[in-house]
Design a protein around this motif. Structure first.
Motif, PDB file in Angstrom:
ATOM      1  N   HIS A   1      34.797  62.928  18.474  1.00  0.00           N
ATOM      2  CA  HIS A   1      35.025  64.247  19.076  1.00  0.00           C
ATOM      3  C   HIS A   1      35.759  64.141  20.415  1.00  0.00           C
ATOM      4  O   HIS A   1      35.799  65.117  21.178  1.00  0.00           O
ATOM      5  CB  HIS A   1      33.696  64.967  19.295  1.00  0.00           C
ATOM      6  CG  HIS A   1      32.987  65.351  18.038  1.00  0.00           C
ATOM      7  ND1 HIS A   1      33.396  66.403  17.256  1.00  0.00           N
ATOM      8  CD2 HIS A   1      31.910  64.804  17.423  1.00  0.00           C
ATOM      9  CE1 HIS A   1      32.590  66.499  16.210  1.00  0.00           C
ATOM     10  NE2 HIS A   1      31.694  65.532  16.287  1.00  0.00           N
ATOM     11  N   ALA A   2      36.329  62.976  20.722  1.00  0.00           N
ATOM     12  CA  ALA A   2      36.956  62.743  22.027  1.00  0.00           C
ATOM     13  C   ALA A   2      38.084  63.733  22.310  1.00  0.00           C
ATOM     14  O   ALA A   2      38.228  64.201  23.447  1.00  0.00           O
ATOM     15  CB  ALA A   2      37.472  61.312  22.117  1.00  0.00           C
ATOM     16  N   GLY A   3      38.870  64.085  21.309  1.00  0.00           N
ATOM     17  CA  GLY A   3      39.965  65.037  21.518  1.00  0.00           C
ATOM     18  C   GLY A   3      39.463  66.408  21.912  1.00  0.00           C
ATOM     19  O   GLY A   3      40.000  67.054  22.823  1.00  0.00           O
ATOM     20  N   GLU A   4      38.430  66.847  21.235  1.00  0.00           N
ATOM     21  CA  GLU A   4      37.838  68.154  21.534  1.00  0.00           C
ATOM     22  C   GLU A   4      37.199  68.161  22.927  1.00  0.00           C
ATOM     23  O   GLU A   4      37.356  69.118  23.694  1.00  0.00           O
ATOM     24  CB  GLU A   4      36.780  68.461  20.463  1.00  0.00           C
ATOM     25  CG  GLU A   4      36.149  69.808  20.560  1.00  0.00           C
ATOM     26  CD  GLU A   4      35.107  70.017  19.462  1.00  0.00           C
ATOM     27  OE1 GLU A   4      34.256  70.899  19.646  1.00  0.00           O
ATOM     28  OE2 GLU A   4      35.134  69.303  18.442  1.00  0.00           O
ATOM     29  N   ILE A   5      36.516  67.076  23.265  1.00  0.00           N
ATOM     30  CA  ILE A   5      35.888  66.962  24.582  1.00  0.00           C
ATOM     31  C   ILE A   5      36.965  66.916  25.669  1.00  0.00           C
ATOM     32  O   ILE A   5      36.830  67.540  26.728  1.00  0.00           O
ATOM     33  CB  ILE A   5      34.973  65.724  24.646  1.00  0.00           C
ATOM     34  CG1 ILE A   5      33.807  65.882  23.661  1.00  0.00           C
ATOM     35  CG2 ILE A   5      34.464  65.491  26.057  1.00  0.00           C
ATOM     36  CD1 ILE A   5      33.008  64.624  23.428  1.00  0.00           C
ATOM     37  N   ARG A   6      38.064  66.211  25.399  1.00  0.00           N
ATOM     38  CA  ARG A   6      39.181  66.138  26.345  1.00  0.00           C
ATOM     39  C   ARG A   6      39.785  67.525  26.580  1.00  0.00           C
ATOM     40  O   ARG A   6      40.119  67.890  27.710  1.00  0.00           O
ATOM     41  CB  ARG A   6      40.248  65.183  25.816  1.00  0.00           C
ATOM     42  CG  ARG A   6      41.417  65.026  26.748  1.00  0.00           C
ATOM     43  CD  ARG A   6      42.395  63.981  26.213  1.00  0.00           C
ATOM     44  NE  ARG A   6      43.492  63.826  27.145  1.00  0.00           N
ATOM     45  CZ  ARG A   6      44.757  64.033  26.828  1.00  0.00           C
ATOM     46  NH1 ARG A   6      45.095  64.394  25.614  1.00  0.00           N
ATOM     47  NH2 ARG A   6      45.695  63.870  27.730  1.00  0.00           N
ATOM     48  N   TYR A   7      39.906  68.307  25.524  1.00  0.00           N
ATOM     49  CA  TYR A   7      40.430  69.664  25.656  1.00  0.00           C
ATOM     50  C   TYR A   7      39.527  70.511  26.553  1.00  0.00           C
ATOM     51  O   TYR A   7      39.995  71.231  27.432  1.00  0.00           O
ATOM     52  CB  TYR A   7      40.575  70.308  24.276  1.00  0.00           C
ATOM     53  CG  TYR A   7      41.048  71.736  24.331  1.00  0.00           C
ATOM     54  CD1 TYR A   7      42.385  72.043  24.546  1.00  0.00           C
ATOM     55  CD2 TYR A   7      40.146  72.795  24.195  1.00  0.00           C
ATOM     56  CE1 TYR A   7      42.822  73.358  24.623  1.00  0.00           C
ATOM     57  CE2 TYR A   7      40.567  74.107  24.261  1.00  0.00           C
ATOM     58  CZ  TYR A   7      41.902  74.386  24.474  1.00  0.00           C
ATOM     59  OH  TYR A   7      42.325  75.691  24.548  1.00  0.00           O
ATOM     60  N   LYS A   8      38.219  70.411  26.312  1.00  0.00           N
ATOM     61  CA  LYS A   8      37.269  71.175  27.135  1.00  0.00           C
ATOM     62  C   LYS A   8      37.297  70.704  28.587  1.00  0.00           C
ATOM     63  O   LYS A   8      37.209  71.518  29.514  1.00  0.00           O
ATOM     64  CB  LYS A   8      35.870  71.061  26.550  1.00  0.00           C
ATOM     65  CG  LYS A   8      35.742  71.807  25.246  1.00  0.00           C
ATOM     66  CD  LYS A   8      34.377  71.667  24.641  1.00  0.00           C
ATOM     67  CE  LYS A   8      34.362  72.417  23.307  1.00  0.00           C
ATOM     68  NZ  LYS A   8      33.091  72.373  22.651  1.00  0.00           N
ATOM     69  N   LEU A   9      37.426  69.390  28.772  1.00  0.00           N
ATOM     70  CA  LEU A   9      37.537  68.848  30.128  1.00  0.00           C
ATOM     71  C   LEU A   9      38.799  69.372  30.802  1.00  0.00           C
ATOM     72  O   LEU A   9      38.777  69.773  31.970  1.00  0.00           O
ATOM     73  CB  LEU A   9      37.551  67.317  30.090  1.00  0.00           C
ATOM     74  CG  LEU A   9      37.757  66.610  31.425  1.00  0.00           C
ATOM     75  CD1 LEU A   9      36.563  66.854  32.348  1.00  0.00           C
ATOM     76  CD2 LEU A   9      37.965  65.124  31.204  1.00  0.00           C
ATOM     77  N   GLY A  10      39.899  69.409  30.055  1.00  0.00           N
ATOM     78  CA  GLY A  10      41.168  69.897  30.592  1.00  0.00           C
ATOM     79  C   GLY A  10      41.094  71.341  31.048  1.00  0.00           C
ATOM     80  O   GLY A  10      41.662  71.714  32.077  1.00  0.00           O
ATOM     81  N   SER A  11      40.377  72.154  30.300  1.00  0.00           N
ATOM     82  CA  SER A  11      40.257  73.560  30.703  1.00  0.00           C
ATOM     83  C   SER A  11      39.405  73.708  31.961  1.00  0.00           C
ATOM     84  O   SER A  11      39.573  74.666  32.710  1.00  0.00           O
ATOM     85  CB  SER A  11      39.673  74.389  29.557  1.00  0.00           C
ATOM     86  OG  SER A  11      38.343  74.018  29.297  1.00  0.00           O
TER      87      SER A  11
END
Length: 126
Positions: free
Chosen positions: A70-80
């Motif tokens: 789920h690293a991509g999804e977590i990265r997206y949330k971190l980015g926001s």
């Protein structure tokens, strides 16, 4: 040695990831408590190694693999969450922090040494 800039950015990432896992961690890992113990950031701030500790899980390596999936999804949330603080959202790689396992192992060794020392002292006294 990490620069002040790397350390500061790692602290921001650690705080924000902790909030993400606290609020939305149940979606990735039901009934598991995740603690972000340490974050290491590359000098160009493009890669972050995130060290995790888990509570209430049987297979930690499988749990880390699940988080990495789920690293991509977590990265997206971190980015926001950090979009106003950083130009680039780093690529996240999650690792198991085995410090607790190491500490428990060392405690067992010290207990064994202490027990052996007490036994040898009692034999010398007799």
């Amino acid at each position: 040695m990490e620069s002040k800039r790397q350390q500061k950015f790692a602290g921001v990432i650690q705080e924000e990831l902790a909030a993400i896992f606290q609020r939305e961690g149940q979606a990735y890992l039901p009934n598991t408590l995740v603690t972000i113990t340490r974050v290491r950031v590359s000098p160009d701030l493009a890669v972050a190694k995130v060290y995790l500790s888990f509570l209430n899980t049987n297979n930690t390596s499988l749990t880390v693999a699940e988080v990495n999936s789920h690293a991509g999804e977590i990265r997206y949330k971190l980015g926001s969450r950090i979009r106003h603080q950083a130009r680039v959202v780093p690529t996240l790689t999650f690792f198991l922090d085995d410090t607790n396992v190491y500490v428990e192992h060392m405690d067992r060794i010290f207990d064994k040494i202490s027990k052996e020392r007490k036994e040898s002292d009692q034999e010398e006294a007799d």
